[in-house]
Design an enzyme around this catalytic site. Structure first.
Site, PDB file in Angstrom:
ATOM      1  N   GLU A 268      74.262  -2.330   3.283  1.00 27.69           N
ATOM      2  CA  GLU A 268      75.670  -2.632   3.558  1.00 27.69           C
ATOM      3  C   GLU A 268      75.809  -3.777   4.548  1.00 27.69           C
ATOM      4  O   GLU A 268      76.669  -4.649   4.395  1.00 27.69           O
ATOM      5  CB  GLU A 268      76.403  -1.389   4.093  1.00 27.69           C
ATOM      6  CG  GLU A 268      76.485  -0.218   3.116  1.00 27.69           C
ATOM      7  CD  GLU A 268      77.448  -0.443   1.949  1.00 27.69           C
ATOM      8  OE1 GLU A 268      78.121  -1.487   1.905  1.00 27.69           O
ATOM      9  OE2 GLU A 268      77.501   0.435   1.060  1.00 27.69           O
ATOM     10  N   ARG A 272      77.673  -7.128   3.311  1.00 34.40           N
ATOM     11  CA  ARG A 272      78.989  -7.391   3.920  1.00 34.40           C
ATOM     12  C   ARG A 272      78.895  -8.379   5.068  1.00 34.40           C
ATOM     13  O   ARG A 272      79.685  -9.314   5.163  1.00 34.40           O
ATOM     14  CB  ARG A 272      79.612  -6.088   4.421  1.00 34.40           C
ATOM     15  CG  ARG A 272      79.786  -5.065   3.321  1.00 34.40           C
ATOM     16  CD  ARG A 272      80.671  -3.915   3.770  1.00 34.40           C
ATOM     17  NE  ARG A 272      80.455  -2.754   2.917  1.00 34.40           N
ATOM     18  CZ  ARG A 272      81.370  -1.835   2.654  1.00 34.40           C
ATOM     19  NH1 ARG A 272      82.564  -1.915   3.193  1.00 34.40           N
ATOM     20  NH2 ARG A 272      81.094  -0.808   1.882  1.00 34.40           N
ATOM     21  N   ASP A 401      73.139  -0.185  -9.621  1.00 31.56           N
ATOM     22  CA  ASP A 401      73.956  -1.327 -10.043  1.00 31.56           C
ATOM     23  C   ASP A 401      73.527  -2.729  -9.602  1.00 31.56           C
ATOM     24  O   ASP A 401      73.115  -3.565 -10.401  1.00 31.56           O
ATOM     25  CB  ASP A 401      75.424  -1.096  -9.669  1.00 31.56           C
ATOM     26  CG  ASP A 401      75.639  -0.602  -8.231  1.00 31.56           C
ATOM     27  OD1 ASP A 401      74.680  -0.619  -7.452  1.00 31.56           O
ATOM     28  OD2 ASP A 401      76.773  -0.214  -7.894  1.00 31.56           O
ATOM     29  N   GLU A 535      85.579  -3.206  -8.833  1.00 30.73           N
ATOM     30  CA  GLU A 535      84.699  -3.531  -9.971  1.00 30.73           C
ATOM     31  C   GLU A 535      85.440  -3.856 -11.274  1.00 30.73           C
ATOM     32  O   GLU A 535      85.013  -4.746 -12.031  1.00 30.73           O
ATOM     33  CB  GLU A 535      83.692  -2.389 -10.212  1.00 30.73           C
ATOM     34  CG  GLU A 535      82.647  -2.224  -9.117  1.00 30.73           C
ATOM     35  CD  GLU A 535      83.162  -1.541  -7.852  1.00 30.73           C
ATOM     36  OE1 GLU A 535      84.254  -0.933  -7.912  1.00 30.73           O
ATOM     37  OE2 GLU A 535      82.481  -1.628  -6.814  1.00 30.73           O
ATOM     38  N   THR A 621      77.150  -9.354  -4.192  1.00 33.64           N
ATOM     39  CA  THR A 621      77.747  -8.123  -4.729  1.00 33.64           C
ATOM     40  C   THR A 621      78.978  -7.684  -3.932  1.00 33.64           C
ATOM     41  O   THR A 621      79.686  -6.775  -4.349  1.00 33.64           O
ATOM     42  CB  THR A 621      76.694  -6.996  -4.803  1.00 33.64           C
ATOM     43  OG1 THR A 621      77.218  -5.936  -5.604  1.00 33.64           O
ATOM     44  CG2 THR A 621      76.347  -6.456  -3.425  1.00 33.64           C
TER      45      THR A 621
HETATM   46  C1  DMJ Z   1      81.035  -2.902  -2.591  1.00 30.30           C
HETATM   47  O1  DMJ Z   1      80.686  -2.746  -1.264  1.00 30.30           O
HETATM   48  C2  DMJ Z   1      79.979  -3.643  -3.333  1.00 30.30           C
HETATM   49  O2  DMJ Z   1      80.522  -4.140  -4.467  1.00 30.30           O
HETATM   50  C3  DMJ Z   1      78.797  -2.807  -3.668  1.00 30.30           C
HETATM   51  O3  DMJ Z   1      77.874  -3.468  -4.466  1.00 30.30           O
HETATM   52  C4  DMJ Z   1      79.178  -1.516  -4.326  1.00 30.30           C
HETATM   53  N1  DMJ Z   1      80.523  -1.190  -4.224  1.00 30.30           N
HETATM   54  C5  DMJ Z   1      81.346  -1.548  -3.148  1.00 30.30           C
HETATM   55  C6  DMJ Z   1      82.815  -1.490  -3.520  1.00 30.30           C
HETATM   56  O4  DMJ Z   1      83.137  -0.561  -4.471  1.00 30.30           O
END
Ligand code: DMJ
Length: 643
Positions: A268, A272, A401, A535, A621
């Site tokens: 995370e 982020r 994912d 998503e 992501t």
């Molecule tokens: C996000 O923090 C990112 O997209 C992560 O890869 C998975 N999902 C959350 C949001 O749903």
């Protein structure tokens, strides 16, 4: 006993004494023999005394000189403070003027100590005149000075590197007034989310929009790291919210500190914080973001200190101690976590010239390549101690994912030179299509979950990102299957839209089934929530970019309206607990990814394609755009910058 004075010293007799006139002039004529005898007696007593005294004098041999070949004089001494050398109790001095100089020096020191002492006394007296608050303020100022000095040391500029092609940062204004209005609506929503966070949650990780206070979860640890600020920066920037961007930059500059005793999620924090900071750096050119990203990355590196080099899920930023989630199978690390570091780490090596980051992620890749994969699928769990898979569960949603996403994006980000990553992506997608992708009775294409040799016909909201991924990977796919993958992307987008459309709020549930007559609908109560996730909208945007089919803008607008209607509260935006209920309750969390991703993808959906074109930018992501690196050689590992 005979007096030694009367005995001959050498065996000869003493001659009679002739005392003469010069000794006793007044008595010369009158001295009689008896008087002479008395005088002789006194004289001999005196001589005896002198002779005896000679034997009782101290032994001068003890004062012999040391022949050092120097002109030094030895004086018994034990004090070396004047600069002499102590040799077994003797101080060797230079010549006389040296001794004088030492005395002067001693005097000077004494005076200085006296003066310092008096000065300290004066200062103490002055301090005592001040109030407690004034004294505390002074102490604080001193402390701040030290902190600033340390920061300066830490903030040394990094070696410059040629910046990649930064195209389309300030573009995208649509000509169509209707589209412009929609875009402005999204921007207004961003402002509402930001302003409320600014007012009620500033510096906290996230906002509780109903309680109007800060919120955090264990992924960010126990300290206020301003997750929303970092995550929102690039969205603010591309929306032209420059005052807000500057506020965020100022907070980061002054307050974002990673030397905290806090255990955070490596994944995370990477997607982020590092992703957010790097994107903010590339968009704005402000060094502070790059420096913070590199500092933070350094704090994550101890997580890789495992027997296999597969990082722990969590790391304490201060101690560097890592561990895994208690719920993960057999103490495993998670595929979607350790497999979602590549983009950011390659950029860190690019920007710093330090291969350490690149080597870490390439080591993970090499290890995965060597492992057996059941049915060609990657299980979600891998034990970092043994290097063995945990439970054989495979998912394109939660836990798996973004690992697949990053294989594709590693290739795109390398200007399509990282063919190793592309091959891994193609192999994985083929296995996923074979074992996990099915059509429901009602004709909806879905991606299920593989659990110990069995397909669970359930799809998560998270899995909906895959529609966009298939479309993004269509170009360059094996056997020229571009059309096939674009079609697959469209089918997933359709299914996920159905999952929204079949709810009361027109917002999608967390997970939905394709079983027992149920199609794209959540069955269990604890799967009916919507937490502002991006998503589905992400897939609409990719599909829009590749097809320009107006239905994607239409679906995106439906979602925008639903969010504004059901998730907006006066203190920001909140998730809802049941998308099938006409009177939903709030979860009271404004997730940082709502500002980073959901609103960004919506804004991009209503912008022209020249805003952050996909030939030049690859979104991580968490929707943080990173520029394509046009590296000279065929593979990243071949680039001298990474050796
Ligand atoms: C996000 O923090 C990112 O997209 C992560 O890869 C998975 N999902 C959350 C949001 O749903």
């Amino acid at each position: 006993m005979t007096t030694p004075a009367l005995l001959p010293l050498s065996g000869r007799r003493l001659p009679p004494l002739n005392l003469g006139a010069s000794a006793f002039p007044h008595h010369r004529a009158t001295l009689r023999l008896s008087e002479k005898f008395i005088l002789l007696l006194i004289l001999s007593a005196f001589i005896t005394l002198c002779f005896g005294a000679f034997f009782f004098l101290p032994d001068s041999s003890k004062h012999k000189r040391f022949d050092l070949g120097l002109e030094d004089v030895l004086i018994p001494h034990v004090d070396t403070s004047k600069g002499g050398k102590n040799l077994g109790g003797f101080l060797i001095h230079g010549q006389g003027h040296d001794e004088h100089r030492h005395r002067e020096e001693e005097e000077r020191l004494r005076n200085k100590i006296r003066a310092d002492h008096e000065k300290a006394l004066e200062e103490a007296k002055e301090k005592l005149k001040k109030s407690r608050d004034e004294i505390q303020a002074e102490i604080q100022t001193e402390k701040n000075k030290v902190v600033q000095e340390l920061k300066k040391k830490d903030s040394k500029p990094l070696p410059p590197v040629p910046l990649p092609n930064l195209i389309g940062i300030n573009s995208g204004e649509p000509a169509d007034p209707d589209v412009r209005e929609k875009r402005n609506k999204v921007k207004e929503m961003m402002k509402h989310a930001w302003d409320n966070y600014r007012q009620y949650g500033w510096g906290h990780n996230e906002l509780k929009p109903i309680a109007r206070k800060g919120h955090t979860t264990n992924i960010f640890g126990n300290s206020q790291m301003g997750a929303t600020i970092v995550d929102a920066l690039d969205t603010l920037y591309i929306m032209g919210l420059h005052d807000e961007f500057r506020e965020g930059q100022e907070w980061i500059d002054k307050n974002l500190d990673f030397s905290v005793n806090s255990e955070v999620s490596v994944f995370e924090v990477n997607i982020r914080f590092i992703g957010g900071l790097l994107a903010a750096y590339y968009l704005s050119g402000q060094e502070v973001f790059k420096i913070k990203a590199v500092q933070l990355a350094g704090k994550l590196l101890p997580a890789f200190n495992t027997p296999t080099g597969i990082p722990w899920a969590m790391v304490n930023l201060k101690s560097g101690v890592g561990r895994n989630w208690g719920w993960a199978s057999a103490g495993s690390s998670i595929l979607a976590e350790f497999g979602t570091l590549h983009m950011e780490f390659v950029h860190l090596s690019y920007l710093t010239g330090d291969p350490v980051y690149y080597n870490k992620v390439m080591h993970i890749r090499k290890l995965l390549q060597k492992m057996d994969r059941p049915n060609g699928l990657y299980p979600n769990y891998l034990n970092p101690r043994t290097g063995r898979w945990g439970q054989h569960h495979t998912s394109v949603g939660g836990l798996g994912d973004s690992f697949y996403e990053y294989l594709l994006k590693a290739w795109l980000m390398s200007d399509k030179t990282d063919t190793e990553a592309r091959k891994m992506y193609d192999d994985a997608i083929e296995a996923i299509e074979k074992h996990l992708i099915r059509k429901s009775n009602g004709g909806l294409t879905f991606i299920g979950e593989w659990k110990n040799g069995h397909l669970e016909r359930k799809m998560g909201h998270l899995t909906c990102f895959a529609g966009g991924m298939f479309a993004l990977g269509a170009d360059g796919s094996r056997d020229d299957k571009a059309g096939h993958y674009l079609q697959l992307g469209a089918e997933i987008a359709h299914t996920c839209h159905e999952s929204y459309d079949r709810t009361t709020l027109k917002l999608g549930p967390e997970a939905f089934k394709f079983d027992g007559g149920v199609e794209a609908v959540a069955v269990r109560q604890n799967e009916k929530y919507y937490i502002l996730r991006p998503e589905v909208i992400e897939t609409y945007w990719y599909m829009w970019r590749f097809t320009h089919d107006p239905k994607y803008r239409q679906w995106g607008w439906e979602a925008t309206q639903a969010i504004d209607k059901y998730c907006r509260v006066s203190g920001g935006f909140s998730g809802v607990k049941d998308v099938y209920s006409s009177s939903p309750t709030y979860d009271d969390v404004q997730q940082s990814f709502f500002l980073a991703e959901t609103l960004k993808y919506l804004y991009l959906l209503f912008s022209n394609d020249d805003l952050l074109p996909l030939d030049n930018w690859v979104f991580n992501t968490e929707a943080h755009p990173l520029p394509v690196l046009h590296l000279a050689n065929t593979t990243l590992s071949g680039n001298p910058a990474y050796r």
